[in-house]
Design a protein around this motif. Structure first.
Motif, short mmCIF file in Angstrom:
data_model
loop_
_atom_site.label_atom_id
_atom_site.label_comp_id
_atom_site.label_asym_id
_atom_site.label_seq_id
_atom_site.Cartn_x
_atom_site.Cartn_y
_atom_site.Cartn_z
N GLU A 35 0.83 -1.21 0.14
CA GLU A 35 -0.06 0.06 0.02
C GLU A 35 0.87 1.34 -0.11
OE1 GLU A 35 -2.38 -0.46 3.32
OE2 GLU A 35 -4.08 -1.80 2.41
N VAL A 36 1.94 1.21 0.58
CA VAL A 36 2.91 2.37 0.75
C VAL A 36 3.43 2.58 -0.62
CG1 VAL A 36 5.14 3.50 1.85
CG2 VAL A 36 3.51 1.98 2.97
N VAL A 37 3.72 1.68 -1.14
CA VAL A 37 4.18 1.81 -2.68
C VAL A 37 3.05 2.48 -3.75
CG1 VAL A 37 5.23 0.65 -4.69
CG2 VAL A 37 5.85 -0.16 -2.57
N ARG A 38 2.20 1.84 -3.64
CA ARG A 38 1.00 2.51 -4.43
C ARG A 38 0.56 3.86 -3.92
NH1 ARG A 38 1.49 -1.39 -7.36
NH2 ARG A 38 -0.21 -2.62 -8.46
N MET A 39 0.65 4.40 -2.75
CA MET A 39 0.33 5.56 -2.28
C MET A 39 1.34 6.52 -2.84
SD MET A 39 -2.44 5.89 -0.81
CE MET A 39 -2.15 7.61 -0.39
N MET A 40 2.73 5.95 -2.97
CA MET A 40 3.73 6.87 -3.51
C MET A 40 3.54 7.18 -4.93
SD MET A 40 6.61 8.47 -3.71
CE MET A 40 7.73 8.21 -2.07
N GLY A 41 2.90 5.85 -5.61
CA GLY A 41 2.53 6.16 -7.11
C GLY A 41 1.48 7.13 -7.40
N TRP A 42 0.54 7.17 -6.22
CA TRP A 42 -0.48 8.20 -6.42
C TRP A 42 -0.12 9.48 -6.26
CZ3 TRP A 42 -5.01 8.31 -8.47
CH2 TRP A 42 -5.92 9.56 -8.19
N GLU A 43 1.10 9.48 -5.30
CA GLU A 43 1.45 10.81 -5.01
C GLU A 43 2.10 11.54 -6.30
OE1 GLU A 43 4.37 13.43 -2.27
OE2 GLU A 43 3.79 11.45 -1.85
N LEU A 44 2.78 10.59 -7.03
CA LEU A 44 3.48 11.00 -8.37
C LEU A 44 2.23 11.18 -9.53
CD1 LEU A 44 6.79 9.38 -8.07
CD2 LEU A 44 6.03 11.64 -7.33
N ASN A 45 1.10 10.85 -9.44
CA ASN A 45 -0.01 10.71 -10.27
C ASN A 45 -0.41 12.33 -10.60
OD1 ASN A 45 -2.50 10.78 -11.64
ND2 ASN A 45 -2.46 8.72 -11.40
N LEU A 46 -0.30 12.84 -11.93
CA LEU A 46 -0.99 14.05 -12.23
C LEU A 46 -1.91 14.08 -13.28
CD1 LEU A 46 1.51 16.14 -14.14
CD2 LEU A 46 2.25 14.03 -13.33
N SER A 47 -2.06 12.67 -14.06
CA SER A 47 -2.74 12.86 -15.23
C SER A 47 -4.44 12.69 -14.64
CB SER A 47 -2.71 11.54 -15.66
OG SER A 47 -3.42 11.08 -17.09
N TRP A 48 -4.75 12.49 -13.80
CA TRP A 48 -6.22 12.62 -13.31
C TRP A 48 -6.63 14.12 -13.37
CZ3 TRP A 48 -8.38 14.84 -9.20
CH2 TRP A 48 -7.42 15.43 -8.29
N TYR A 49 -5.83 14.97 -12.67
CA TYR A 49 -6.08 16.32 -12.37
C TYR A 49 -5.99 17.12 -13.79
CZ TYR A 49 -5.97 20.81 -10.48
OH TYR A 49 -6.24 22.07 -10.28
N THR A 50 -5.23 16.64 -14.76
CA THR A 50 -5.21 17.39 -15.93
C THR A 50 -6.54 17.00 -16.75
OG1 THR A 50 -3.74 15.61 -16.84
CG2 THR A 50 -2.79 17.81 -16.31
N ASP A 51 -6.88 15.99 -16.61
CA ASP A 51 -8.07 15.21 -17.33
C ASP A 51 -9.40 16.01 -16.93
OD1 ASP A 51 -6.37 13.64 -18.63
OD2 ASP A 51 -7.40 11.81 -18.00
N MET A 52 -9.38 16.29 -15.54
CA MET A 52 -10.50 17.05 -14.89
C MET A 52 -10.54 18.42 -15.24
SD MET A 52 -12.64 15.40 -12.88
CE MET A 52 -13.16 13.83 -12.15
N ALA A 53 -9.30 19.13 -15.02
CA ALA A 53 -8.95 20.59 -15.30
C ALA A 53 -9.58 20.82 -16.60
CB ALA A 53 -7.72 21.11 -14.77
N PHE A 54 -8.99 20.03 -17.60
CA PHE A 54 -9.32 20.19 -19.03
C PHE A 54 -10.76 20.17 -19.33
CE2 PHE A 54 -8.94 19.13 -23.74
CZ PHE A 54 -8.28 20.42 -23.99
N SER A 55 -11.59 19.30 -18.73
CA SER A 55 -12.75 19.09 -18.99
C SER A 55 -13.59 20.34 -18.56
CB SER A 55 -13.45 17.85 -18.13
OG SER A 55 -13.41 18.21 -16.68
N LYS A 56 -13.12 21.06 -17.44
CA LYS A 56 -13.82 22.30 -17.01
C LYS A 56 -13.48 23.47 -18.02
CE LYS A 56 -13.43 21.11 -12.16
NZ LYS A 56 -14.71 21.22 -11.71
N ILE A 57 -12.32 23.48 -18.65
CA ILE A 57 -12.11 24.38 -19.59
C ILE A 57 -12.65 24.30 -20.83
CG2 ILE A 57 -10.10 25.49 -21.09
CD1 ILE A 57 -8.25 24.95 -18.50
N VAL A 58 -13.09 23.03 -21.27
CA VAL A 58 -13.56 22.74 -22.51
C VAL A 58 -15.14 22.71 -22.40
CG1 VAL A 58 -14.47 20.90 -24.04
CG2 VAL A 58 -12.09 20.96 -23.13
N GLU A 59 -15.77 22.97 -21.09
CA GLU A 59 -17.13 23.05 -20.78
C GLU A 59 -17.20 24.52 -20.90
OE1 GLU A 59 -20.38 22.01 -17.40
OE2 GLU A 59 -18.26 21.58 -17.11
N LYS A 60 -16.50 25.37 -20.68
CA LYS A 60 -16.56 26.87 -20.47
C LYS A 60 -16.35 27.46 -22.09
CE LYS A 60 -14.76 31.08 -18.19
NZ LYS A 60 -15.75 31.30 -17.52
#
Length: 683
Positions: A4-29
């Motif tokens: 679980e510690v290894v996976r949490m480190m993987g999640w901390e280094l993950n940024l793809s989900w955030y850009t997908d979400m942020a881009f969706s809000k910009i496209v919507e606008k």
């Protein structure tokens, strides 16, 4: 739990989900066509990790063509993009994913995290560029700074086979993640892999507890999670749901089947989340093999079971070899004819068909340049698979390469200077645009020429005592505000600058191309619009610092008075515990794009005048392959997590001032020294 510690480190280094979400809000606008001007590409004239071009760099049939740069989203080569359909999918992502997005942001706010915590430098030179004739390797991962430290240094000795492995472990996990053994040393940086996607799945109208995927109906899996809360008698019961592509992340406040209810959702669709961290893998086995590898082939073979987080691995050995390998699971997406399609929420069009085979991942072995640099830049030009469009700005890679190309005969001492370098390539480039904006301008504030001349003569060193560094940092955020804030609105602007590499890279794209609608190109003279924005931002920066420091005296505008670091403990937010558990605040140099990274929140800097560093070098390590009994290292805090222990924060000043400790790994020598021992005995 160590997995679980290894996976949490993987999640901390993950940024793809955030850009997908942020881009969706910009496209919507704004719609797709306008939204594309908010997201950058990786410049083709900037450093790639791998320099040489080989026959394998031609794209494979799965992509059929190089990624298109002019068109943002193209579903296939035969038809025009269906913008209306994709815009609808983005709206669905924004609506269905709002709970997931808010939960992740609330987590960040609760822990005082100001952005996505990614970054790192690692480089290696061959014996031809070192004074000793053997390779030198350096590594400093950039992570959120906290107490206790992210890393725990250990030295593993095996008396039976006479092997030694030493370096940095993740507390709670076995083995060494970054370090050296008798024959090799290695370092890591984030590959910046686009390792996750959102799926919009229709519910089965015949059975609302089922969903449709690829024209087939499947039942949702569910697990009852029982969460204990202090001072509350009953457990909080939360039902998690999963699909074949990943967990359901829409309607997180729904009630579940445990209470006899069907799966409840406000829509006839649900949002599922696919991440490589949900795939089967064996990182522990990979690092075990890495720890005891003695050749590049063994090192590369160890990564066959490695998945997340995807990393750049640098390598050196005592035989004089240096190398680089991209390791981890990188999704292969069908119908990906444009790299920005990876941002589009899918209902099957760009489904994952597998992962790039380990043997086809980018790698380099004894390159002709005699050095390898990884700084979260793009691995390879025209690589035959898509990895990401989320790379860090190229400035750190450019600076390191410039220093390594300048000469040979490097020593560990000179590597220390490079790791602590605060020269800003970004500042140098942006000041060139600013200087050009003032050419042939006759009418301007009487103070502007004075400050402009100061900035033009500046050496671009983000040192603590530099007043120019303060003016530059304020000018940078004023520029982002002028370009994006009014158009995005306050809330969306805050989201946009949360992930620093997007506005940093995109702004340079806008300034260079000078043709975006974001520059208000309805004006009669488009060049003057760009230059006007630059000049306006510069004046705003001057006025902001006058107000901030309550003086016109430029010498008082020291960077150290704005830019401090407070290394926080999770319980340090409690007022009575703050002085005991937190370390700092301390004055610090650098910025988010200098080799010695010291990142701060753009939004807090702009709205509160706070440039507080929250991310930096989580450790620094230098290994000279001619001396395998010693290496240099430092961490921001200390080995102990106990606040009153002598080793709780004894390395902080060394880390801050660019100093190091020498780590001896020779057990015979260590036994002769009067050291304190901590012995752990099983019951």
């Amino acid at each position: 739990s160590c997995l679980e510690v290894v996976r949490m480190m993987g999640w901390e280094l993950n940024l793809s989900w955030y850009t997908d979400m942020a881009f969706s809000k910009i496209v919507e606008k704004f719609g797709i066509e306008k939204a594309k001007d908010f997201f950058p590409d990786y410049p083709e004239d900037k450093p790639f990790i791998i320099k040489e071009q080989t026959k394998d760099t031609v794209r494979s049939n799965q992509n059929k063509t190089l990624p298109k740069k002019t068109a943002l989203l193209i579903p296939d080569q035969q038809s025009e993009p269906d913008n209306s359909k994709m815009e609808m999918n983005y709206k669905k992502l924004s609506d269905l994913g709002s709970g997931f997005y808010d939960a992740c942001k609330s987590f960040s706010d609760f822990y005082g995290l100001k952005g996505t915590h990614v970054g790192s430098n690692s480089w290696v030179v061959s014996g031809k560029k070192s004074e000793t004739g053997k390779p030198l390797l350096a590594n400093d991962p950039h992570l959120s700074l906290g107490v206790p430290a992210k890393w725990y240094e250990i030295d593993l000795h095996n008396d039976e086979n006479k092997t030694d492995v030493s370096g940095f472990s993740l507390p709670g996990t076995p083995l060494i993640v970054i370090g050296k053994n008798n024959s090799i040393s290695w370092g890591i940086t984030n590959l910046m892999n686009d390792d996750c996607d959102f799926y919009i799945l229709k519910k089965d109208s015949a059975d609302l507890h089922k969903y449709i995927l690829n024209n087939s109906s499947y039942s949702l899996d569910s697990v009852s999670e029982r969460i204990k809360i202090k001072d509350i008698k009953d457990d909080y019961v939360f039902i998690t749901y999963a699909t074949k592509v990943g967990p359901v992340v829409s309607d997180l406040n729904r009630s579940g089947i445990k209470e006899g209810n069907s799966f409840k959702t406000s829509s006839n669709e649900l949002l599922a989340f696919r991440w490589t961290g949900f795939e089967m893998s064996d990182e522990i086995n990979s690092f075990y093999k890495i720890n005891y590898a003695h050749s590049f082939d063994e090192f590369r073979g160890a990564l066959k079971t490695y998945c997340v987080p995807a990393l750049n691995f640098t390598y050196a050995d005592t035989a004089g070899n240096i190398g680089y390998i991209a390791g981890g699971k990188v999704p292969i997406r069908k119908n990906l004819t444009d790299e920005h399609l990876s941002l589009v929420p899918s209902n099957g069009e760009s489904e994952w068909t597998g992962f790039i085979p380990t043997e086809e991942m980018p790698f380099s072995y004894n390159p002709k340049e005699e050095f390898i640099v990884t700084a979260n830049n793009k691995p390879q030009k025209n690589y035959k698979y898509f990895i990401s469009s989320l790379y860090e700005p190229s400035f750190r890679a450019e600076r390191i390469e410039t220093l390594l190309k300048a000469r040979n005969n490097f020593t560990s001492q000179e590597f220390k200077l490079i790791q602590n370098d605060v020269n800003s390539v970004q500042a140098r480039e942006l000041i060139k645009y600013l200087a050009d904006a003032y050419k042939d301008v006759k009418v301007m504030n009487t103070e502007e020429p004075k400050y402009l001349e100061i900035m033009k003569k500046w050496d671009c060193e983000m040192k603590p005592f530099s007043s120019e560094a303060s003016l530059y940092a304020q000018f940078e955020i004023e520029l982002y505000s002028a370009l994006y804030k009014d158009k995005l609105g306050e809330a969306l602007f805050k989201d946009y600058v949360f992930l620093k590499n997007i506005p940093v890279r995109n702004t340079f794209k806008l300034l260079k191309e000078n043709k975006s609608w974001l520059l208000d190109l309805n004006a009669s003279d488009k060049n003057n619009v760009r230059d006007f924005i630059l000049r306006k931002s510069f004046v705003n920066a001057i006025n902001a610092l006058k107000k901030k420091f309550s003086t016109d005296d430029f010498s008082k505008w020291k960077w150290e008075n704005l830019h401090t670091v407070l290394i926080r403990h999770p319980l340090g937010s409690v007022q009575a515990l703050s002085s005991v558990l937190n370390i700092g605040p301390l004055e610090i140099g650098g910025s988010g794009t200098t080799v010695n990274c010291a990142e701060y929140s753009f939004y807090d800097a702009l709205t509160k005048g706070e440039f507080n560093c929250y991310l930096g070098s989580s450790m620094r390590m230098i290994v000279d392959m001619s001396d395998m009994n010693n290496y240099f290292s430092i961490i921001p805090t200390g080995q102990s997590g106990q606040p009153l222990h002598i080793n709780f924060k004894d390395q902080t000043r060394l880390w801050l001032n660019g100093d190091y400790k020498v780590i001896s790994t020779d057990l015979t020598t260590l036994k002769k020294v009067n050291l304190k021992n901590l012995t752990l005995l099983p019951e």
